[in-house]
Design a protein around this motif. Sequence first.
Motif: not given
Lengths: 143, 250
Positions: A25-26, A29, A70, A76-82, B24, B75, B79, B211
């Motif tokens: 993760i960068r 985020r 969420e 940040l327009k990224t998947p919630t999973t992160t 997703r 991730y 992204h 999930r």
Amino acid sequence: MTHSEIIQILSGFIGSIGFAFLFNIRGWRLVVTAFGGFLSWALFCVLNNFISSEPVNYFIVALVISVYAEIMARLLKTPTTTFITTALIPLIPGSSLYYTMAYAFQSNSESFLERGVYTLQLSSALALGIIIATTLARIHSKK
Amino acid sequence: MKNLLIYAMEIGEQMLISGAEVHRVEESIARMCTAFGAKRTDVFIITSSMVVTVYADNNETHTQTRRITKSDINYEKLHRLNKLSREICEKNLTEQEIKEKLDLAINCKTYPLWLECICYAVIAGAFTLFFGGNLIETLVSFVIGVTVRFGILLSEKAVSNKIFTKFFSSVIASALAFIAVKIGFVDSVDKVIIGNIMTLIPGIGLTNALRDLFTGDSIAGLLRSIEAVLIALAIAAGYFLVVVLGGVVL
């Protein structure tokens, strides 16, 4: 807030950052994830003063953190999973799981069952909180 | 259409590998195919396989499948892939543009190995402290964390089996913890092992499994749940092996 609680919040925070690095993760985020890891255990410690049941606490924290995840994911327009998977790291019942297996090895079936059920309770509470938040978010985005 | 479907499949596959939920990925593929001009798209995904059929305007159908064997949470990659799939739906990207962006996303930077080793050590140390360990236990846990990362590296080179890798890592962590007690660094193995278990535990796997289950992807969810349970058992088995052997040797 006791001395040990402060240590827990800090070490949980550091642990979350560690996982954030492992999952590559960068940027912003990373900041959001790290703050989530801090928030999750801090909230747990605060709730601990009012609610004595740990599974209930787990549920509330998971719910709040998932809502946070969420919102941040949309910003940040990224998947919630992160954010969900890394911010909730301090709540993963690692210690409970360890004692479950230690009791299993000692053939201490009474303590084994007790711990095993407790571990299950904690993880179900965690999952329930996440699922409710995710489902609500999906209803909202479908509108 | 056929060529475009290949890109949709590739993006979907990579998303799944980098740690996206099934829901997703299914949604992304369906949207991309609609953007490519498909009349109807049927997507079925479980964690180890993907099947996609698109119905083109001229009544042609194309079906492609993918077998997914890897899982490597990343991730940053997720992204970028997610962003690319949005771009495909919103703008009319040419094939060349999609290809370039996809290559860029797949080959995104990762943190170097030495940093990953430090992360394992820091996580192990942090959670030993978290669960009530003292300073010395934290340091021991820190050192074991690095060793566990190398153990994983070794095991992945020898056999590419996730369950075995967890078992092997658990053996290393438990054995070193017992040795540390034997030498006299620490009084009990508990906190040291707990710290190291946190790097191995399938917490994320289980969360994703639940999930998936509750969003209606029952098969994918069940597969992930079983995997998570097996990993937990492998960790326990590694610990048991060390305790039994330790009882014989010591």
